[in-house]
Design an enzyme around this catalytic site. Structure first.
Site, mmCIF file in Angstrom:
data_model
loop_
_atom_site.group_PDB
_atom_site.id
_atom_site.type_symbol
_atom_site.label_atom_id
_atom_site.label_comp_id
_atom_site.label_asym_id
_atom_site.label_seq_id
_atom_site.Cartn_x
_atom_site.Cartn_y
_atom_site.Cartn_z
ATOM 1 N N ASN A 64 42.021 44.440 41.571
ATOM 2 C CA ASN A 64 41.200 45.315 40.735
ATOM 3 C C ASN A 64 41.589 45.106 39.281
ATOM 4 O O ASN A 64 42.764 44.845 38.991
ATOM 5 C CB ASN A 64 41.455 46.776 41.156
ATOM 6 N N GLU A 74 48.615 42.693 53.614
ATOM 7 C CA GLU A 74 49.261 43.366 54.750
ATOM 8 C C GLU A 74 48.758 44.798 54.891
ATOM 9 O O GLU A 74 48.477 45.278 55.994
ATOM 10 C CB GLU A 74 50.782 43.385 54.567
HETATM 11 N N1 THU Z 1 50.266 40.096 47.611
HETATM 12 C C1 THU Z 1 49.936 40.312 48.916
HETATM 13 O O1 THU Z 1 48.760 40.519 49.255
HETATM 14 N N2 THU Z 1 50.916 40.298 49.834
HETATM 15 C C2 THU Z 1 52.211 39.959 49.578
HETATM 16 O O2 THU Z 1 53.020 39.908 50.503
HETATM 17 C C3 THU Z 1 52.625 39.677 48.209
HETATM 18 C C4 THU Z 1 51.609 39.895 47.156
HETATM 19 C C5 THU Z 1 49.176 40.070 46.630
HETATM 20 C C6 THU Z 1 49.110 41.228 45.699
HETATM 21 C C7 THU Z 1 48.369 40.626 44.535
HETATM 22 O O3 THU Z 1 46.985 40.682 44.805
HETATM 23 C C8 THU Z 1 48.791 39.168 44.546
HETATM 24 O O4 THU Z 1 49.325 38.917 45.830
HETATM 25 C C9 THU Z 1 49.831 38.811 43.501
HETATM 26 O O5 THU Z 1 50.910 39.673 43.552
#
Ligand code: THU
Length: 159
Positions: A64, A74
């Site tokens: 966003n 997750e």
């Molecule tokens: N992110 C995840 O979706 N899972 C993780 O385990 C680490 C980080 C995402 C959050 C954000 O959209 C992007 O990765 C960069 O931090």
């Protein structure tokens, strides 16, 4: 005064060493990366959860412009699983991330907030969740979030 040593067991392997069920879940997590909405980080994360009825739920990070309003792959996945299948335990969770033009070589580990949500999911269903963190060069497997979140705060603390 004394020390407490906390030991964490992590299986290090590669994709080819996974069994067919594990491979299938990793494939779902990899595929989910393509549905990430990550115009700010360009870091596409996919997760896939195996439920105790055999169903697989997948999700991806959804960012966003107001950065904290986005959420990780997750939590997207586990909250969707909880919302749609409140009576089914999560047995296994696979996570993959795509950056640049390939999946990451090393495994992407869940952030602190996601670890807490995975812990809650384990406690909610009283079932450990096997977690597979995929990387092209090496993949990690843990048998429970307790390996990634020692000394955790959970619902029993509130009883
Ligand atoms: N992110 C995840 O979706 N899972 C993780 O385990 C680490 C980080 C995402 C959050 C954000 O959209 C992007 O990765 C960069 O931090």
């Amino acid at each position: 005064m004394k020390n407490i040593d906390i030991v964490t067991n992590i299986v290090v392997c590669n994709y080819n060493e996974l069994n067919d069920d594990q491979k299938k879940l990793v494939d779902c997590a990899k595929e989910a990366c393509s549905r990430a909405y990550a115009p700010y980080s360009h870091f596409n994360v996919g997760a896939a959860a195996l439920l105790d009825n055999g169903e697989i739920i997948s999700g991806s990070n959804q960012e966003n412009a107001a950065y904290p309003s986005g959420t990780c792959a997750e939590r997207t996945t586990l909250f969707y699983a909880g919302a749609q299948h409140p009576n089914n335990a999560v047995k296994r969770l696979a996570i993959a991330a795509y950056k640049g033009n390939d999946f990451t070589a090393t495994p992407t580990a869940p952030c602190g907030a996601c670890r807490q949500v995975i812990l809650e999911t384990e406690h909610r269903y009283n079932t450990p969740i096997e977690i597979i963190l995929y990387g092209t060069e090496k993949t990690y497997i843990v048998t429970s979030i307790e390996s990634l979140l020692p000394l955790c705060f959970g619902k029993t603390d509130l009883e």
